[in-house]
Design a protein around this motif. Structure first.
Motif, PDB file in Angstrom:
ATOM      1  N   ASP A  97       0.925  -1.179   0.049  1.00 55.61           N
ATOM      2  CA  ASP A  97      -0.029  -0.147   0.009  1.00 55.61           C
ATOM      3  C   ASP A  97       0.841   1.121   0.131  1.00 55.61           C
ATOM      4  OD1 ASP A  97      -2.991  -1.168   0.920  1.00 55.61           O
ATOM      5  OD2 ASP A  97      -1.535  -2.201   1.979  1.00 55.61           O
ATOM      6  N   PHE A  99       0.344   5.193   0.959  1.00 54.51           N
ATOM      7  CA  PHE A  99      -0.629   5.912   1.627  1.00 54.51           C
ATOM      8  C   PHE A  99      -0.067   7.516   1.117  1.00 54.51           C
ATOM      9  CE2 PHE A  99      -1.898   8.932   4.940  1.00 54.51           C
ATOM     10  CZ  PHE A  99      -3.070   8.425   5.067  1.00 54.51           C
ATOM     11  N   HIS A 129      -1.867  -0.976  -3.632  1.00 55.46           N
ATOM     12  CA  HIS A 129      -2.907   0.028  -3.812  1.00 55.46           C
ATOM     13  C   HIS A 129      -2.321   1.595  -3.346  1.00 55.46           C
ATOM     14  CE1 HIS A 129      -5.811  -3.082  -4.277  1.00 55.46           C
ATOM     15  NE2 HIS A 129      -5.424  -3.659  -3.170  1.00 55.46           N
ATOM     16  N   TRP A 131      -3.508   5.120  -1.849  1.00 53.97           N
ATOM     17  CA  TRP A 131      -4.588   5.507  -1.004  1.00 53.97           C
ATOM     18  C   TRP A 131      -4.712   7.049  -1.072  1.00 53.97           C
ATOM     19  CZ3 TRP A 131      -8.084   2.326   1.383  1.00 53.97           C
ATOM     20  CH2 TRP A 131      -7.772   0.911   1.276  1.00 53.97           C
ATOM     21  N   THR A 132      -5.543   7.582  -1.106  1.00 52.47           N
ATOM     22  CA  THR A 132      -6.186   9.003  -0.736  1.00 52.47           C
ATOM     23  C   THR A 132      -7.454   9.240  -0.566  1.00 52.47           C
ATOM     24  OG1 THR A 132      -6.025  11.405  -2.010  1.00 52.47           O
ATOM     25  CG2 THR A 132      -6.792   9.362  -3.408  1.00 52.47           C
ATOM     26  N   ASN A 133      -8.260  10.465  -0.562  1.00 54.83           N
ATOM     27  CA  ASN A 133      -9.469  10.394  -0.109  1.00 54.83           C
ATOM     28  C   ASN A 133     -10.371  11.234  -1.232  1.00 54.83           C
ATOM     29  OD1 ASN A 133      -9.856  13.433   1.057  1.00 54.83           O
ATOM     30  ND2 ASN A 133      -8.034  12.759   1.901  1.00 54.83           N
ATOM     31  N   LYS A 166      -7.211   3.620  -4.548  1.00 56.09           N
ATOM     32  CA  LYS A 166      -8.373   3.513  -3.405  1.00 56.09           C
ATOM     33  C   LYS A 166      -8.714   4.839  -2.520  1.00 56.09           C
ATOM     34  CE  LYS A 166      -8.060  -1.564  -2.779  1.00 56.09           C
ATOM     35  NZ  LYS A 166      -9.820  -1.841  -3.061  1.00 56.09           N
ATOM     36  N   ILE A 168      -9.701   6.547   1.229  1.00 55.27           N
ATOM     37  CA  ILE A 168      -9.916   6.411   2.641  1.00 55.27           C
ATOM     38  C   ILE A 168     -11.507   6.950   2.808  1.00 55.27           C
ATOM     39  CG2 ILE A 168      -9.384   7.264   4.865  1.00 55.27           C
ATOM     40  CD1 ILE A 168      -7.036   5.219   3.974  1.00 55.27           C
ATOM     41  N   GLU A 180      -8.854   1.945   7.328  1.00 61.18           N
ATOM     42  CA  GLU A 180      -8.776   0.824   6.489  1.00 61.18           C
ATOM     43  C   GLU A 180      -7.283   0.499   6.629  1.00 61.18           C
ATOM     44  OE1 GLU A 180     -10.206   3.412   5.803  1.00 61.18           O
ATOM     45  OE2 GLU A 180     -11.681   3.161   4.512  1.00 61.18           O
ATOM     46  N   LEU A 181      -6.189   1.038   7.134  1.00 59.46           N
ATOM     47  CA  LEU A 181      -4.759   0.421   6.903  1.00 59.46           C
ATOM     48  C   LEU A 181      -4.358   0.178   8.388  1.00 59.46           C
ATOM     49  CD1 LEU A 181      -3.508   3.140   4.148  1.00 59.46           C
ATOM     50  CD2 LEU A 181      -3.731   0.451   3.865  1.00 59.46           C
TER      51      LEU A 181
END
Length: 286
Positions: A97, A99, A129, A131-133, A166, A168, A180-181
């Motif tokens: 992942d 992030f 993956h 990860w952002t929002n 993906k 958050i 989630e992490l």
């Protein structure tokens, strides 16, 4: 859970831009400028080893931009993500992942690389993956004029096109416990919309990866806000709330952009919250 420092490279930025309205005669004491008025900067990422997950927090600038582009940032030193990962026995293909605290080029550039024949782009971490929002993604893909130069299409869109992106899930407030992490996240909006700061609890200690809420130890006094921040008055309020909490609770603050201080603590003084102690990573975490 283990944390490792991943030094992705060093660069320089204009000291005036980094300290906003604060006069050079003041900020130059803690962050001395060179003959071009530039100060030393780090792109210190963080690796989280947690069970089967190997999570890289931010990726630095990467190496796919032009010489002209990098010329603006006076790169120095020989740090790289690959060298840092190898130091701890890892390879970029081990990353599960990535992030991203936010999608400015100095935090996300290393997530994407040229393809083999340099005709297009591909993820630099093929098994991870990203990860952002959703709020920050919208902000970055439809940028305002002030931030447009920091959100580069080639750093951002290939993550979505790869199918590895993906989001958050956002909380109602500004803090999300047990994301989630597997770690907590503090959301901050002064620098850019919905910046995310990982907050990790290990052996009774709380570590916060500060990203651009607190770029260097020299930025601790409240008015010391970057000229890059989109909402400087909000940054001031967010810093005040966070630094008082950090001083009250003895948080350890991991500095992403401070080339000379890796981890710090803060304390209450008559002048407000100020620096308490500085630590090398190995003194606390490895």
């Amino acid at each position: 859970m283990k944390l490792y420092p991943i030094e992705s490279g060093n660069f320089k930025l204009d000291g005036g831009a980094m300290f906003g309205v604060v006069p050079k005669t003041i900020w130059n004491r803690t962050n001395p400028a060179d003959e071009n008025n530039q100060i030393d900067m780090a792109a210190r990422c963080m690796l989280i080893e947690d069970g089967k997950k190997l999570i890289l927090v931010d990726t630095g600038m990467g190496d796919k931009q032009s010489d002209k582009f990098f010329g603006y940032y006076s790169l120095w030193g020989d740090n790289s993500i690959d060298k840092s990962l190898e130091k701890y026995g890892f390879h970029r293909d081990d990353i599960t992942d990535v992030f991203l605290t936010h999608l400015h080029f100095d935090h996300v550039g290393g997530a994407i690389k040229w393809n083999k024949d340099r005709t297009g782009y591909q993820p630099a971490f093929k098994n991870a993956h990203f990860w952002t929002n959703d709020n920050h993604w919208e902000w970055a893909t439809k940028p305002n004029a002030r931030e447009k130069a920091s959100f580069l299409t080639e750093n951002i869109m290939p993550m979505q096109e790869s199918g590895q992106l993906k989001f958050i899930e956002r909380p109602e407030g500004d803090f999300k416990k047990n994301s989630e992490l597997g770690f907590d996240i503090l959301f901050a909006d002064g620098h850019t919309e919905k910046q995310m700061l990982p907050t990790i609890h290990i052996d009774g200690k709380t570590f916060v990866f500060m990203a651009d809420l607190l770029p260097t130890a020299g930025h601790i006094p409240l008015p010391y806000v970057m000229g890059y921040d989109t909402r400087p008055l909000l940054t001031l309020d967010e810093k005040s709330k966070f630094l008082n909490e950090a001083a009250d609770n003895g948080y350890y603050l991991i500095l992403e952009h401070d080339a000379h201080n890796e981890i710090i603590t803060v304390q209450h003084t008559e002048k407000g919250v100020r620096l308490k102690d500085t630590f090398k990573w190995q003194d606390l975490l490895t």
